[in-house]
Design a protein around this motif. Sequence first.
Motif, PDB file in Angstrom:
ATOM      1  N   LYS A   6       0.831  -1.187   0.000  1.00 11.54           N
ATOM      2  CA  LYS A   6       0.000   0.000   0.000  1.00 11.54           C
ATOM      3  C   LYS A   6       0.877   1.253   0.000  1.00 11.54           C
ATOM      4  CE  LYS A   6      -3.968  -2.059   2.359  1.00 11.54           C
ATOM      5  NZ  LYS A   6      -4.868  -1.999   3.539  1.00 11.54           N
ATOM      6  N   TRP A   7       0.447   2.238  -0.782  1.00 12.81           N
ATOM      7  CA  TRP A   7       1.192   3.477  -0.899  1.00 12.81           C
ATOM      8  C   TRP A   7       0.892   4.385   0.284  1.00 12.81           C
ATOM      9  CZ3 TRP A   7       5.082   5.969  -2.947  1.00 12.81           C
ATOM     10  CH2 TRP A   7       5.089   7.355  -2.949  1.00 12.81           C
ATOM     11  N   GLN A   8       1.925   4.868   0.950  1.00 15.93           N
ATOM     12  CA  GLN A   8       1.786   5.844   2.015  1.00 15.93           C
ATOM     13  C   GLN A   8       2.293   7.185   1.512  1.00 15.93           C
ATOM     14  OE1 GLN A   8       0.533   6.143   5.456  1.00 15.93           O
ATOM     15  NE2 GLN A   8       0.901   8.184   4.614  1.00 15.93           N
ATOM     16  N   SER A   9       1.419   8.158   1.477  1.00 19.36           N
ATOM     17  CA  SER A   9       1.793   9.474   0.994  1.00 19.36           C
ATOM     18  C   SER A   9       2.927  10.054   1.829  1.00 19.36           C
ATOM     19  CB  SER A   9       0.594  10.423   1.055  1.00 19.36           C
ATOM     20  OG  SER A   9       1.007  11.763   0.889  1.00 19.36           O
ATOM     21  N   PRO A  10       3.940  10.636   1.186  1.00 24.92           N
ATOM     22  CA  PRO A  10       5.010  11.283   1.942  1.00 24.92           C
ATOM     23  C   PRO A  10       4.632  12.661   2.466  1.00 24.92           C
ATOM     24  CG  PRO A  10       5.433  11.496  -0.401  1.00 24.92           C
ATOM     25  CD  PRO A  10       4.205  10.638  -0.267  1.00 24.92           C
ATOM     26  N   ILE A  11       3.476  13.197   2.038  1.00 26.27           N
ATOM     27  CA  ILE A  11       3.109  14.557   2.433  1.00 26.27           C
ATOM     28  C   ILE A  11       1.860  14.612   3.305  1.00 26.27           C
ATOM     29  CG2 ILE A  11       4.197  15.565   0.397  1.00 26.27           C
ATOM     30  CD1 ILE A  11       1.385  15.873  -0.820  1.00 26.27           C
ATOM     31  N   ALA A  12       1.214  13.482   3.559  1.00 30.04           N
ATOM     32  CA  ALA A  12      -0.012  13.484   4.369  1.00 30.04           C
ATOM     33  C   ALA A  12      -0.106  12.174   5.143  1.00 30.04           C
ATOM     34  CB  ALA A  12      -1.246  13.653   3.478  1.00 30.04           C
ATOM     35  N   PRO A  13      -0.594  12.234   6.388  1.00 33.98           N
ATOM     36  CA  PRO A  13      -0.590  11.049   7.243  1.00 33.98           C
ATOM     37  C   PRO A  13      -1.761  10.105   6.998  1.00 33.98           C
ATOM     38  CG  PRO A  13      -1.484  12.917   8.444  1.00 33.98           C
ATOM     39  CD  PRO A  13      -1.063  13.443   7.099  1.00 33.98           C
ATOM     40  N   GLY A  14      -1.521   8.819   7.183  1.00 34.33           N
ATOM     41  CA  GLY A  14      -2.579   7.827   7.178  1.00 34.33           C
ATOM     42  C   GLY A  14      -2.931   7.288   5.810  1.00 34.33           C
ATOM     43  N   LEU A  15      -3.426   6.051   5.804  1.00 30.68           N
ATOM     44  CA  LEU A  15      -3.927   5.418   4.589  1.00 30.68           C
ATOM     45  C   LEU A  15      -5.428   5.681   4.490  1.00 30.68           C
ATOM     46  CD1 LEU A  15      -2.047   2.008   4.877  1.00 30.68           C
ATOM     47  CD2 LEU A  15      -1.492   3.909   3.352  1.00 30.68           C
ATOM     48  N   SER A  16      -5.858   6.263   3.385  1.00 29.38           N
ATOM     49  CA  SER A  16      -7.251   6.671   3.274  1.00 29.38           C
ATOM     50  C   SER A  16      -8.154   5.537   2.800  1.00 29.38           C
ATOM     51  CB  SER A  16      -7.386   7.855   2.317  1.00 29.38           C
ATOM     52  OG  SER A  16      -7.280   7.435   0.974  1.00 29.38           O
ATOM     53  N   TRP A  17      -9.410   5.622   3.198  1.00 28.76           N
ATOM     54  CA  TRP A  17     -10.444   4.701   2.706  1.00 28.76           C
ATOM     55  C   TRP A  17     -10.597   4.861   1.194  1.00 28.76           C
ATOM     56  CZ3 TRP A  17     -15.130   5.590   0.239  1.00 28.76           C
ATOM     57  CH2 TRP A  17     -16.033   4.507   0.195  1.00 28.76           C
ATOM     58  N   TYR A  18     -10.397   6.075   0.696  1.00 31.03           N
ATOM     59  CA  TYR A  18     -10.499   6.311  -0.743  1.00 31.03           C
ATOM     60  C   TYR A  18      -9.466   5.478  -1.499  1.00 31.03           C
ATOM     61  CZ  TYR A  18     -13.105  10.476   0.740  1.00 31.03           C
ATOM     62  OH  TYR A  18     -14.002  11.328   1.320  1.00 31.03           O
ATOM     63  N   GLN A  19      -8.237   5.486  -1.008  1.00 30.04           N
ATOM     64  CA  GLN A  19      -7.198   4.707  -1.670  1.00 30.04           C
ATOM     65  C   GLN A  19      -7.513   3.218  -1.602  1.00 30.04           C
ATOM     66  OE1 GLN A  19      -3.148   5.714  -0.538  1.00 30.04           O
ATOM     67  NE2 GLN A  19      -2.418   3.662  -1.016  1.00 30.04           N
ATOM     68  N   ALA A  20      -8.037   2.780  -0.460  1.00 25.34           N
ATOM     69  CA  ALA A  20      -8.333   1.358  -0.283  1.00 25.34           C
ATOM     70  C   ALA A  20      -9.457   0.882  -1.190  1.00 25.34           C
ATOM     71  CB  ALA A  20      -8.692   1.080   1.176  1.00 25.34           C
ATOM     72  N   THR A  21     -10.331   1.789  -1.615  1.00 26.67           N
ATOM     73  CA  THR A  21     -11.492   1.397  -2.422  1.00 26.67           C
ATOM     74  C   THR A  21     -11.361   1.822  -3.882  1.00 26.67           C
ATOM     75  OG1 THR A  21     -12.643   3.434  -1.735  1.00 26.67           O
ATOM     76  CG2 THR A  21     -13.061   1.426  -0.454  1.00 26.67           C
ATOM     77  N   LEU A  22     -10.185   2.295  -4.288  1.00 30.15           N
ATOM     78  CA  LEU A  22      -9.956   2.670  -5.673  1.00 30.15           C
ATOM     79  C   LEU A  22      -9.425   1.470  -6.437  1.00 30.15           C
ATOM     80  CD1 LEU A  22      -9.981   5.182  -7.593  1.00 30.15           C
ATOM     81  CD2 LEU A  22      -7.547   5.423  -7.064  1.00 30.15           C
ATOM     82  N   ALA A  23     -10.145   1.070  -7.472  1.00 37.14           N
ATOM     83  CA  ALA A  23      -9.768  -0.142  -8.210  1.00 37.14           C
ATOM     84  C   ALA A  23      -8.444   0.029  -8.947  1.00 37.14           C
ATOM     85  CB  ALA A  23     -10.873  -0.503  -9.198  1.00 37.14           C
ATOM     86  N   GLU A  24      -8.229   1.225  -9.496  1.00 42.32           N
ATOM     87  CA  GLU A  24      -7.015   1.460 -10.282  1.00 42.32           C
ATOM     88  C   GLU A  24      -6.494   2.866 -10.013  1.00 42.32           C
ATOM     89  OE1 GLU A  24      -5.512   1.518 -14.968  1.00 42.32           O
ATOM     90  OE2 GLU A  24      -7.654   1.599 -14.468  1.00 42.32           O
ATOM     91  N   ARG A  25      -5.208   2.954  -9.682  1.00 40.78           N
ATOM     92  CA  ARG A  25      -4.561   4.252  -9.489  1.00 40.78           C
ATOM     93  C   ARG A  25      -3.253   4.252 -10.285  1.00 40.78           C
ATOM     94  NH1 ARG A  25      -2.541   7.110  -3.811  1.00 40.78           N
ATOM     95  NH2 ARG A  25      -2.209   9.200  -4.672  1.00 40.78           N
ATOM     96  N   PRO A  26      -3.317   4.693 -11.526  1.00 42.50           N
ATOM     97  CA  PRO A  26      -2.110   4.652 -12.360  1.00 42.50           C
ATOM     98  C   PRO A  26      -0.984   5.486 -11.775  1.00 42.50           C
ATOM     99  CG  PRO A  26      -4.073   5.076 -13.680  1.00 42.50           C
ATOM    100  CD  PRO A  26      -4.482   5.212 -12.249  1.00 42.50           C
TER     101      PRO A  26
END
Length: 429
Positions: free
Chosen positions: A2-22
């Motif tokens: 899972k990708w952890q943003s270097p500029i914002a804390p926490g793993l978002s529900w949005y990222q977890a429910t996105l089928a594709e993130r190019p």
Amino acid sequence: MKWQSPIAPGLSWYQATLAERPTYPQLDGSTSADVIIVGGGFTGLQAAYQLAADGVDVVLVDAARFGDGASGRNGGQLGTGQHWWPEEMEHKLGKARSLAFFRMAEDAKSHLLDFARAQKIDIDFTPGQLSVAHKRNMEYTYRHHAEALAERYDYPHLSFMSKQETAERLGSSHYYCGLRDIGTGHIHPLKLLAGTAKAAAKAGARLYEMTKALNIDRADGRIAVETERGTITADRALIACNGYIQEHLEPKTAAKIMPIRSFIAATTRLPKALKILPGCESVDDSRFVVRYFRKAPTGELLFGGREVYSADDPKNVSKHLHRQIVQVYPQLADIDITHAWGGSVGITLPRRPLVDEIMPGVTSIGGFSGHGVMLSNYCGKLYADEIAGRSQDLGLYRDLEIPAFPGGERLRKPLLFLALTWFALRDLI
């Protein structure tokens, strides 16, 4: 992984429910373009799409991944109008300008939904929004607001809710009254962000992630943006960093746009028997430190509320947000939180967006003050429209006077923290 943003804390529900993130490449070497855009959020990517669709050679760079900033991590609520209610803006700017800003916001709403349909981006749009009052004495103000929008702004979609109706629509008796807006709704912001990036790339925009802009300058009639891996020269530049603007990159913008941290928690799916938000509207309340929440189409509660007026990340975000959830919904005392995340929202001193020419050919846009889902997208479009000669509506924002926050670079954030903490304490009175 899972990708952890270097500029914002926490793993978002949005990222977890996105089928594709190019993913998009890093810039490797120097290049030139007609327009260089710094910032891969809603404003930058929408501008990149519109410019590329017009045949403009555009390069966009972002220091992180697209969606790591507020555009991909926000509450997803579209809202109606600007930060200030139209009748409040009348006192500050006059009726004609207030009406122009309201119509612009409605155009922004229509553009977002039309763009998503045209590009076949499934943004999980769900209609309806409730704005609720946490103090008993706000009833007159809320009634008057609904009447003003219907009578003076030709907006019949807003209706006043009594305490009983508010409780029924919320599934909670925590608030005293409210407004129901059936002319707006809420979305999955990261789906819109990812879809906009794909549309921009397909249109011909050159997009680069993990490419930090270090300096911007003007020489020999051209704009030069220096990055860690090369320099980009262009005829024009758009700075669209919003709450992530850095002093070293553009100090004039950084003096006028202040980042505040806002956090959201996602719960497990709500039991249907509890009848929480049965109409699936999104909610915002009247606190200065606003609480905003909604039920996802799949049944999870997404609850935002704990703002921090500094760049520091507080500990135990889930714990604090769970406490706020239970204040509104005591029946959720045993609910589990699956995701908690945050990001920086850009605000200006008068809580109106900033559009500024910081040097010839260089435009800076940001400071949407919590209303960026619609307005930031639309300002990106308006920037491209202005270059193409289709519209000068961006001038409505450019004509606003946005002062710098007091205190200078050293004292600006401590003074803001003290001032906004005082306002937050008034929520308790």
